[in-house]
Write an enzyme that holds these catalytic residues in place. Structure first.
Site, PDB file in Angstrom:
ATOM      1  N   ARG A   1      -5.860   8.886  12.850  1.00  0.00           N
ATOM      2  CA  ARG A   1      -6.047   8.195  11.573  1.00  0.00           C
ATOM      3  C   ARG A   1      -7.116   7.113  11.720  1.00  0.00           C
ATOM      4  O   ARG A   1      -7.964   6.941  10.837  1.00  0.00           O
ATOM      5  CB  ARG A   1      -4.733   7.576  11.096  1.00  0.00           C
ATOM      6  CG  ARG A   1      -3.704   8.600  10.633  1.00  0.00           C
ATOM      7  CD  ARG A   1      -2.475   7.921  10.053  1.00  0.00           C
ATOM      8  NE  ARG A   1      -2.763   7.268   8.776  1.00  0.00           N
ATOM      9  CZ  ARG A   1      -1.925   6.442   8.159  1.00  0.00           C
ATOM     10  NH1 ARG A   1      -0.769   6.134   8.716  1.00  0.00           N
ATOM     11  NH2 ARG A   1      -2.251   5.908   6.995  1.00  0.00           N
TER      12      ARG A   1
ATOM     13  N   CYS B   1      -2.589  -2.168   9.803  1.00  0.00           N
ATOM     14  CA  CYS B   1      -2.145  -0.773   9.956  1.00  0.00           C
ATOM     15  C   CYS B   1      -2.425  -0.074   8.638  1.00  0.00           C
ATOM     16  O   CYS B   1      -3.471  -0.303   8.029  1.00  0.00           O
ATOM     17  CB  CYS B   1      -0.663  -0.725  10.317  1.00  0.00           C
ATOM     18  SG  CYS B   1       0.406  -1.566   9.134  1.00  0.00           S
TER      19      CYS B   1
END
Length: 283
Positions: free
Chosen positions: A181, A239
């Site tokens: 990611r 995040c």
């Protein structure tokens, strides 16, 4: 008073009757918003209460602010007080993997909770595997009280300040998501893939061992030294939505770093602004 960021299941088992402790079950499953409460109803630590990531520990989603915006402080304070949590109580948070419990741990630090907070290592699974007691009976608040927030703005950063600090010398930006990611190879949740330019990748889960216990101070120090934390004047952690970054904030605290801020909105907030730059690959 407890002064540890983490405590063992053995420690919690020995302190179940301690009136200065309040235990909070933070279990939650992304994509199944009712699952956490269902798990709590099926079984939890004796005396534990349940707080839900989206209903209690976040504000409603808006155009900006990310998928899990910080909760309204006054509303959360009322909820905490209704569970008997005031400045004299130490909060023990647990879940299944460390993320949601770390969110509550961070929020209590952000709200200046003088009683402190700890995460139970290993979570509910380790508790059950050890044969410690559980119950399906709802917990009763002995005495509701007043929780008084004392917000510590030094441990949080928002979009405007981050834009200003991006690329400045001495500022280390850490992306806590899984490497694919971070590199922009996949993005299963947010509308754009990649990372904030200049960010280094330190996956949050690497701060725990295979049993779900937090790694030693020396191991945490090695994790962050590898990306230049020793030379940083300020460390900013993010995040996907500001939740799974919290375990890295705790790990940095355990490693001895005090110059740490959470980018509360995180990647989901960053990509909600079309003009924000996006980086792909390793840095």
């Amino acid at each position: 008073m407890v002064h540890q960021n983490t405590v063992s299941i053995d420690w919690v088992n020995k302190h179940l009757e301690d009136s200065s402790i309040v235990i909070v079950d933070c279990r939650f499953q992304l994509g199944a918003p009712e699952a956490g409460r269902t798990l709590y109803d099926e079984g939890h630590l004796p005396g534990a209460f349940h707080l839900d990531l989206e209903q209690d520990l976040s504000s409603p989603v808006g155009q900006h602010g990310g998928r899990h915006p910080l909760p309204n402080v006054d509303e959360l304070a009322v909820k905490l007080g209704s569970l008997g949590i005031d400045g004299t109580k130490h909060v023990i948070a647990y879940d299944e993997g460390g993320i949601m419990a770390a969110r509550l741990w961070w929020l209590l630090n952000y709200m200046g909770h003088p009683g402190g907070a700890s995460i139970m290592e290993g979570g509910y699974r380790a508790w059950g595997e050890a044969g410690f007691p559980t119950t399906s009976a709802p917990s009763t608040v002995i005495t509701s009280t007043t929780f008084v927030p004392q917000i510590d703005t030094s441990i949080v950063i928002h979009i405007d300040e981050l834009r200003h600090k991006l690329g400045q010398p001495g500022v280390l930006l850490l992306d806590s998501r899984e490497a694919p990611r971070y590199r922009g190879e996949i993005e299963p949740i947010d509308p754009a893939a990649g990372h904030i330019p200049g960010a280094k990748n330190v996956f949050w889960k690497e701060g725990l061992d295979n049993q779900g216990n937090w790694r030693s101070r020396e191991e945490q120090q090695a994790r962050f030294a590898a990306v230049g934390a020793k030379d940083a004047d300020e460390i900013i952690v993010y995040c996907g939505s500001g939740v799974s970054a919290c375990p890295n904030v705790l790990a940095l605290r355990e490693a001895g770093y005090t110059n740490v801020k959470l980018y509360a909105g995180s990647w989901s907030d960053w990509v909600s602004y079309e003009d924000n730059p996006i980086a792909i690959g390793e840095e």
